[in-house]
Motif scaffolding. Sequence first.
Motif, PDB file in Angstrom:
ATOM      1  N   GLN A   1       0.819  -1.212   0.000  1.00 37.57           N
ATOM      2  CA  GLN A   1       0.000   0.000   0.000  1.00 37.57           C
ATOM      3  C   GLN A   1       0.856   1.265   0.000  1.00 37.57           C
ATOM      4  OE1 GLN A   1      -3.564  -0.184   0.299  1.00 37.57           O
ATOM      5  NE2 GLN A   1      -3.717   2.022  -0.029  1.00 37.57           N
ATOM      6  N   SER A   2       2.025   1.208   0.618  1.00 39.20           N
ATOM      7  CA  SER A   2       2.893   2.383   0.683  1.00 39.20           C
ATOM      8  C   SER A   2       3.317   2.826  -0.710  1.00 39.20           C
ATOM      9  CB  SER A   2       4.129   2.078   1.533  1.00 39.20           C
ATOM     10  OG  SER A   2       3.773   1.803   2.870  1.00 39.20           O
ATOM     11  N   TYR A   3       3.593   1.864  -1.594  1.00 35.17           N
ATOM     12  CA  TYR A   3       4.000   2.195  -2.963  1.00 35.17           C
ATOM     13  C   TYR A   3       2.828   2.783  -3.741  1.00 35.17           C
ATOM     14  CZ  TYR A   3       8.391  -0.188  -2.126  1.00 35.17           C
ATOM     15  OH  TYR A   3       9.619  -0.533  -1.625  1.00 35.17           O
TER      16      TYR A   3
ATOM     17  N   SER B   1      -5.833  -1.359   9.476  1.00 33.92           N
ATOM     18  CA  SER B   1      -6.098  -2.697   8.930  1.00 33.92           C
ATOM     19  C   SER B   1      -7.042  -3.508   9.806  1.00 33.92           C
ATOM     20  CB  SER B   1      -4.776  -3.459   8.755  1.00 33.92           C
ATOM     21  OG  SER B   1      -4.133  -3.643  10.005  1.00 33.92           O
ATOM     22  N   GLU B   2      -7.219  -3.093  11.072  1.00 31.61           N
ATOM     23  CA  GLU B   2      -8.112  -3.815  11.979  1.00 31.61           C
ATOM     24  C   GLU B   2      -9.579  -3.433  11.794  1.00 31.61           C
ATOM     25  OE1 GLU B   2      -7.118  -6.198  13.729  1.00 31.61           O
ATOM     26  OE2 GLU B   2      -4.954  -5.927  13.814  1.00 31.61           O
TER      27      GLU B   2
ATOM     28  N   SER C   1      -4.641  -2.131   2.202  1.00 30.93           N
ATOM     29  CA  SER C   1      -5.970  -1.935   2.790  1.00 30.93           C
ATOM     30  C   SER C   1      -6.795  -1.067   1.849  1.00 30.93           C
ATOM     31  CB  SER C   1      -5.859  -1.288   4.174  1.00 30.93           C
ATOM     32  OG  SER C   1      -5.040  -0.138   4.125  1.00 30.93           O
ATOM     33  N   CYS C   2      -7.218  -1.660   0.743  1.00 33.34           N
ATOM     34  CA  CYS C   2      -8.021  -0.929  -0.232  1.00 33.34           C
ATOM     35  C   CYS C   2      -8.839  -1.911  -1.064  1.00 33.34           C
ATOM     36  CB  CYS C   2      -7.143  -0.065  -1.139  1.00 33.34           C
ATOM     37  SG  CYS C   2      -5.855  -0.967  -2.016  1.00 33.34           S
ATOM     38  N   LYS C   3      -9.881  -1.380  -1.696  1.00 30.29           N
ATOM     39  CA  LYS C   3     -10.790  -2.189  -2.501  1.00 30.29           C
ATOM     40  C   LYS C   3     -11.383  -1.305  -3.588  1.00 30.29           C
ATOM     41  CE  LYS C   3     -13.756  -5.621  -3.438  1.00 30.29           C
ATOM     42  NZ  LYS C   3     -13.320  -6.937  -3.976  1.00 30.29           N
TER      43      LYS C   3
END
Length: 270
Positions: A71-73, A158-159, A196-198
């Motif tokens: 996700q950082s990238y 993320s939780e 953490s994405c959709k």
Amino acid sequence: MYYFLDVFGYFAAKWNNISLADQIIEDHWYLFKDNPVGMKALAYLYQTLGNNEKAHELYKEIFILRPNYAQSYRDLALSYADVGDYRKSASIYARYDYLVAEGFIRAEDKEFTPLMEREFSNLLELHRKELTSTETKKGPSLNSDFEGTRLVFEWNDSEAEFQLQFVNPNDKYYNWEHSLLADPDLIRIEKLKGYSCKEYLIDGSITGNWKVNLKYLGNKSLTPAYLKATIYHNFGSKSQRKEVKVFKLQLKDVNQELFKVQNSLSLVSN
């Protein structure tokens, strides 16, 4: 920290007092420093204000703290594009591809990989003239077979557990649940690979008013979570534009409407 995020949002969004809001964050930066979850929530809020430069500085800090998160990238590549540095954005995508190919980042899966490839292709299609030939050597575009509205959801923690509901103009709906109970394998993969994405694609075949609802299911850390929704109108075309909305998730087990999107007419309301 969450109190000061609320205060920041109050003065920045409601009173348009950006300087005071910024000063509040500066005075309490020790609460955010070394906390990528808090910094990401703050970056989301800056993006809703249109302050991509401030958000960009935060995404760079998060990248330093989480260099092995896929996700950082993605976040940093998109952020460079938001501040107009398309070549740097493309280089981040290219670097990510190299690290995945060499096995340094384990992020190849059916959820995250197509999303990254779609966004890289989108960058190349919209800003090809600004990029070098080396950076634009990419395979067939994932966008060529899609015309419509693209929705991307991201969450800072993320939780966070929640259910998204997409209701089409014919009142048919689709639910997607992000929780350990509903899909433990997905949660495990997200944490292992660091994303953490959709995304959700609304093609042009069903035009009209779509609704997006959410039910917050809680958070193991017992703190609020922040959800960012990015709405891309006319995705992949020269007329593409996007809107960013951020929602604080706190009230549990209540189905609430997040926003409406008018597919093909490029209208969003909340």
